[in-house]
Design a protein around this motif. Structure first.
Motif, PDB file in Angstrom:
ATOM      1  N   MET A   1       0.849  -1.168   0.000  1.00  0.00           N
ATOM      2  CA  MET A   1       0.000   0.000   0.000  1.00  0.00           C
ATOM      3  C   MET A   1       0.895   1.232   0.000  1.00  0.00           C
ATOM      4  SD  MET A   1      -3.011  -1.257   2.589  1.00  0.00           S
ATOM      5  CE  MET A   1      -4.356  -0.436   1.777  1.00  0.00           C
ATOM      6  N   GLN A   2       0.397   2.292  -0.597  1.00  0.00           N
ATOM      7  CA  GLN A   2       1.200   3.509  -0.714  1.00  0.00           C
ATOM      8  C   GLN A   2       0.788   4.517   0.354  1.00  0.00           C
ATOM      9  OE1 GLN A   2       1.104   5.612  -4.511  1.00  0.00           O
ATOM     10  NE2 GLN A   2       3.282   6.035  -4.253  1.00  0.00           N
ATOM     11  N   VAL A   3       1.801   5.119   0.975  1.00  0.00           N
ATOM     12  CA  VAL A   3       1.583   6.082   2.049  1.00  0.00           C
ATOM     13  C   VAL A   3       0.996   7.365   1.480  1.00  0.00           C
ATOM     14  CG1 VAL A   3       2.698   7.450   3.851  1.00  0.00           C
ATOM     15  CG2 VAL A   3       3.480   5.106   3.400  1.00  0.00           C
ATOM     16  N   GLN A   4      -0.100   7.813   2.077  1.00  0.00           N
ATOM     17  CA  GLN A   4      -0.743   9.076   1.699  1.00  0.00           C
ATOM     18  C   GLN A   4      -0.368  10.200   2.658  1.00  0.00           C
ATOM     19  OE1 GLN A   4      -2.455   9.075  -1.265  1.00  0.00           O
ATOM     20  NE2 GLN A   4      -1.631   7.001  -1.261  1.00  0.00           N
ATOM     21  N   SER A   5      -0.352   9.868   3.955  1.00  0.00           N
ATOM     22  CA  SER A   5       0.016  10.858   4.979  1.00  0.00           C
ATOM     23  C   SER A   5       0.502  10.110   6.210  1.00  0.00           C
ATOM     24  CB  SER A   5      -1.181  11.746   5.331  1.00  0.00           C
ATOM     25  OG  SER A   5      -2.224  10.982   5.890  1.00  0.00           O
ATOM     26  N   THR A   6       1.155  10.856   7.099  1.00  0.00           N
ATOM     27  CA  THR A   6       1.689  10.226   8.304  1.00  0.00           C
ATOM     28  C   THR A   6       1.416  11.078   9.533  1.00  0.00           C
ATOM     29  OG1 THR A   6       3.853  11.292   8.114  1.00  0.00           O
ATOM     30  CG2 THR A   6       3.587   9.172   7.003  1.00  0.00           C
ATOM     31  N   ARG A   7       1.493  10.421  10.678  1.00  0.00           N
ATOM     32  CA  ARG A   7       1.558  11.051  11.984  1.00  0.00           C
ATOM     33  C   ARG A   7       2.444  10.134  12.796  1.00  0.00           C
ATOM     34  NH1 ARG A   7      -1.867   8.847  15.926  1.00  0.00           N
ATOM     35  NH2 ARG A   7      -3.426   7.409  15.118  1.00  0.00           N
TER      36      ARG A   7
ATOM     37  N   ARG B   1      -5.146  -1.405  -3.437  1.00  0.00           N
ATOM     38  CA  ARG B   1      -6.024  -2.557  -3.584  1.00  0.00           C
ATOM     39  C   ARG B   1      -7.470  -2.203  -3.231  1.00  0.00           C
ATOM     40  NH1 ARG B   1      -3.501  -6.040  -5.866  1.00  0.00           N
ATOM     41  NH2 ARG B   1      -5.061  -7.636  -5.536  1.00  0.00           N
ATOM     42  N   GLY B   2      -7.864  -0.968  -3.583  1.00  0.00           N
ATOM     43  CA  GLY B   2      -9.242  -0.544  -3.423  1.00  0.00           C
ATOM     44  C   GLY B   2      -9.653  -0.088  -2.043  1.00  0.00           C
ATOM     45  N   GLU B   3      -8.697   0.183  -1.179  1.00  0.00           N
ATOM     46  CA  GLU B   3      -9.059   0.641   0.159  1.00  0.00           C
ATOM     47  C   GLU B   3      -8.039   1.639   0.691  1.00  0.00           C
ATOM     48  OE1 GLU B   3      -8.444  -2.131   3.535  1.00  0.00           O
ATOM     49  OE2 GLU B   3      -7.753  -3.538   2.014  1.00  0.00           O
ATOM     50  N   THR B   4      -8.480   2.387   1.674  1.00  0.00           N
ATOM     51  CA  THR B   4      -7.613   3.320   2.396  1.00  0.00           C
ATOM     52  C   THR B   4      -7.792   3.036   3.879  1.00  0.00           C
ATOM     53  OG1 THR B   4      -7.841   5.016   0.704  1.00  0.00           O
ATOM     54  CG2 THR B   4      -7.163   5.761   2.882  1.00  0.00           C
TER      55      THR B   4
ATOM     56  N   GLU C   1       5.413  -6.007  -7.910  1.00  0.00           N
ATOM     57  CA  GLU C   1       5.469  -7.471  -7.915  1.00  0.00           C
ATOM     58  C   GLU C   1       4.469  -8.064  -6.923  1.00  0.00           C
ATOM     59  OE1 GLU C   1       9.516  -8.328  -6.939  1.00  0.00           O
ATOM     60  OE2 GLU C   1      10.215  -8.054  -9.004  1.00  0.00           O
ATOM     61  N   VAL C   2       4.410  -7.495  -5.719  1.00  0.00           N
ATOM     62  CA  VAL C   2       3.481  -7.983  -4.703  1.00  0.00           C
ATOM     63  C   VAL C   2       2.045  -7.807  -5.189  1.00  0.00           C
ATOM     64  CG1 VAL C   2       2.573  -7.562  -2.368  1.00  0.00           C
ATOM     65  CG2 VAL C   2       5.056  -7.658  -2.767  1.00  0.00           C
ATOM     66  N   ASN C   3       1.732  -6.645  -5.761  1.00  0.00           N
ATOM     67  CA  ASN C   3       0.370  -6.424  -6.275  1.00  0.00           C
ATOM     68  C   ASN C   3       0.034  -7.387  -7.400  1.00  0.00           C
ATOM     69  OD1 ASN C   3      -1.038  -4.439  -4.749  1.00  0.00           O
ATOM     70  ND2 ASN C   3       0.404  -2.915  -5.495  1.00  0.00           N
ATOM     71  N   ALA C   4       0.976  -7.675  -8.276  1.00  0.00           N
ATOM     72  CA  ALA C   4       0.735  -8.631  -9.366  1.00  0.00           C
ATOM     73  C   ALA C   4       0.467 -10.027  -8.804  1.00  0.00           C
ATOM     74  CB  ALA C   4       1.916  -8.646 -10.328  1.00  0.00           C
TER      75      ALA C   4
END
Length: 96
Positions: A1-7, A16-19, A54-57
């Motif tokens: 999953m890709q990071v959108q924001s942090t704290r 993969r269709g979710e946040t 690769e993991v997503n595939a």
């Protein structure tokens, strides 16, 4: 999953269709745009973009296999799992 924001200690990630928000204690503090391997709401590993692809595939292939929707592949695998065999079939299989 890709990071959108942090704290501190957490990141909001999407893929993969979710946040969702995940704990980052095991990987340190990621930056927006970084890729993380996530399991049970915790980041387990930092990934390169190539490894994330690769993991997503692999996950896509797994989802296809589980749905039985592989083009050109029969739904019948051509064998029976031991859990679906009778006692006699299992005895024959195991030489008992």
């Amino acid at each position: 999953m890709q990071v959108q924001s942090t704290r501190p200690g957490h990141a909001v990630v999407s893929g993969r269709g979710e946040t969702r928000e995940v704990n980052t204690a095991l990987v340190g503090e990621p930056a927006p745009g970084d890729w993380l391997l996530v399991f049970l709401d915790g980041a387990r590993e930092c990934l390169t973009p190539e490894r994330a692809a690769e993991v997503n595939a692999a996950l896509d292939l797994l989802a296809e296999a589980m749905s039985g929707q592989w083009p050109g592949v029969e739904a019948d695998p051509g064998f029976v799992l031991p859990s679906a065999m009778s006692a006699q079939e299992l005895a024959r299989l195991t030489g008992g």
